[in-house]
Design a protein around this motif. Sequence first.
Motif, PDB file in Angstrom:
ATOM      1  N   UNK A 120       0.823  -1.217   0.000  1.00  0.00           N
ATOM      2  CA  UNK A 120       0.000   0.000   0.000  1.00  0.00           C
ATOM      3  C   UNK A 120       0.855   1.265   0.000  1.00  0.00           C
ATOM      4  N   UNK A 121       1.904   1.365   0.834  1.00  0.00           N
ATOM      5  CA  UNK A 121       2.770   2.554   0.732  1.00  0.00           C
ATOM      6  C   UNK A 121       3.391   2.713  -0.653  1.00  0.00           C
ATOM      7  N   UNK A 122       3.735   1.610  -1.304  1.00  0.00           N
ATOM      8  CA  UNK A 122       4.309   1.685  -2.647  1.00  0.00           C
ATOM      9  C   UNK A 122       3.290   2.239  -3.644  1.00  0.00           C
ATOM     10  N   UNK A 123       2.053   1.786  -3.555  1.00  0.00           N
ATOM     11  CA  UNK A 123       1.012   2.276  -4.469  1.00  0.00           C
ATOM     12  C   UNK A 123       0.794   3.773  -4.268  1.00  0.00           C
ATOM     13  N   UNK A 165      -6.539  -1.500  -4.014  1.00  0.00           N
ATOM     14  CA  UNK A 165      -7.689  -0.604  -4.180  1.00  0.00           C
ATOM     15  C   UNK A 165      -7.823   0.369  -3.004  1.00  0.00           C
ATOM     16  N   UNK A 166      -7.559  -0.113  -1.807  1.00  0.00           N
ATOM     17  CA  UNK A 166      -7.698   0.736  -0.625  1.00  0.00           C
ATOM     18  C   UNK A 166      -6.645   1.840  -0.569  1.00  0.00           C
ATOM     19  N   UNK A 167      -5.580   1.714  -1.358  1.00  0.00           N
ATOM     20  CA  UNK A 167      -4.503   2.706  -1.352  1.00  0.00           C
ATOM     21  C   UNK A 167      -4.635   3.730  -2.474  1.00  0.00           C
ATOM     22  N   UNK A 168      -5.705   3.673  -3.239  1.00  0.00           N
ATOM     23  CA  UNK A 168      -5.803   4.498  -4.436  1.00  0.00           C
ATOM     24  C   UNK A 168      -6.222   5.931  -4.165  1.00  0.00           C
ATOM     25  N   UNK A 169      -6.730   6.224  -2.965  1.00  0.00           N
ATOM     26  CA  UNK A 169      -7.177   7.582  -2.704  1.00  0.00           C
ATOM     27  C   UNK A 169      -8.252   7.978  -3.701  1.00  0.00           C
ATOM     28  N   UNK A 170      -8.077   9.112  -4.336  1.00  0.00           N
ATOM     29  CA  UNK A 170      -9.076   9.571  -5.300  1.00  0.00           C
ATOM     30  C   UNK A 170      -8.779   9.191  -6.736  1.00  0.00           C
ATOM     31  N   UNK A 189      -2.323  -9.262 -13.122  1.00  0.00           N
ATOM     32  CA  UNK A 189      -3.417  -8.358 -12.729  1.00  0.00           C
ATOM     33  C   UNK A 189      -2.992  -6.959 -13.128  1.00  0.00           C
ATOM     34  N   UNK A 190      -3.787  -6.305 -13.974  1.00  0.00           N
ATOM     35  CA  UNK A 190      -3.416  -4.998 -14.507  1.00  0.00           C
ATOM     36  C   UNK A 190      -4.424  -3.943 -14.116  1.00  0.00           C
ATOM     37  N   UNK A 191      -3.914  -2.785 -13.729  1.00  0.00           N
ATOM     38  CA  UNK A 191      -4.726  -1.621 -13.415  1.00  0.00           C
ATOM     39  C   UNK A 191      -4.154  -0.408 -14.150  1.00  0.00           C
ATOM     40  N   UNK A 192      -5.036   0.423 -14.706  1.00  0.00           N
ATOM     41  CA  UNK A 192      -4.636   1.726 -15.237  1.00  0.00           C
ATOM     42  C   UNK A 192      -5.417   2.760 -14.447  1.00  0.00           C
TER      43      UNK A 192
END
Length: 197
Positions: A120-123, A165-170, A189-192
């Motif tokens: 999470x800190x990395x994200x 997901x919980x680390x994404x903020x806004x 698993x890919x996210x943009x």
Amino acid sequence: MTDPATLAAYDRAAAAYAEDWHAQPAPADMHALLLEHFRPGPTADIGCGSGRDTDWLTRNGFPATGYDAAEGLLAEARRRYPGLAFHAASLPDLDGVASGGFANVLCETVIMHLPAVRIAPAVRRLLALLAPGGTLWLSWRPTAGSDRRDEADRLYTAFDAALVHDALGGAAILYENIGDSASSGKPVHRLILRRPG
């Protein structure tokens, strides 16, 4: 920081890993998505390995700087692409990498090498690298059950996507998919993500 045994594995066999990655088919599926979602401008390739993606990004309108924690892989990248810039930096802190200045950040199959408490800190740090309206490509190899190590002692952390997901903020999710990579053939698993403007 990245798991020490994983870093040691990459440093120990950097040339072999580079040969393997460069022999794989081009990641055409990733390239198509990057062309669709990335915007022209300075780009950070976090966990650049031997520089294959840093080179592609730069040649396709996203001038990139590569960052990696493994000195052996950075040496391979500099040898293969002497005209590009590569620097040492390790997740989650990425010391020396400026916040807020990148139009795009690519972090392809890196965070699964971090202990779960550092994901999470990395994200959050990856998102902080972006300028307002910037785009983050974030992917990892899913591991079911418990953490495991491969034959080279590289760590593959088992974690739920909710941790990311919980680390994404806004940040807005532009794309999410789990499927086999066209390059490695392995599940990814890919996210943009888009940082608010």
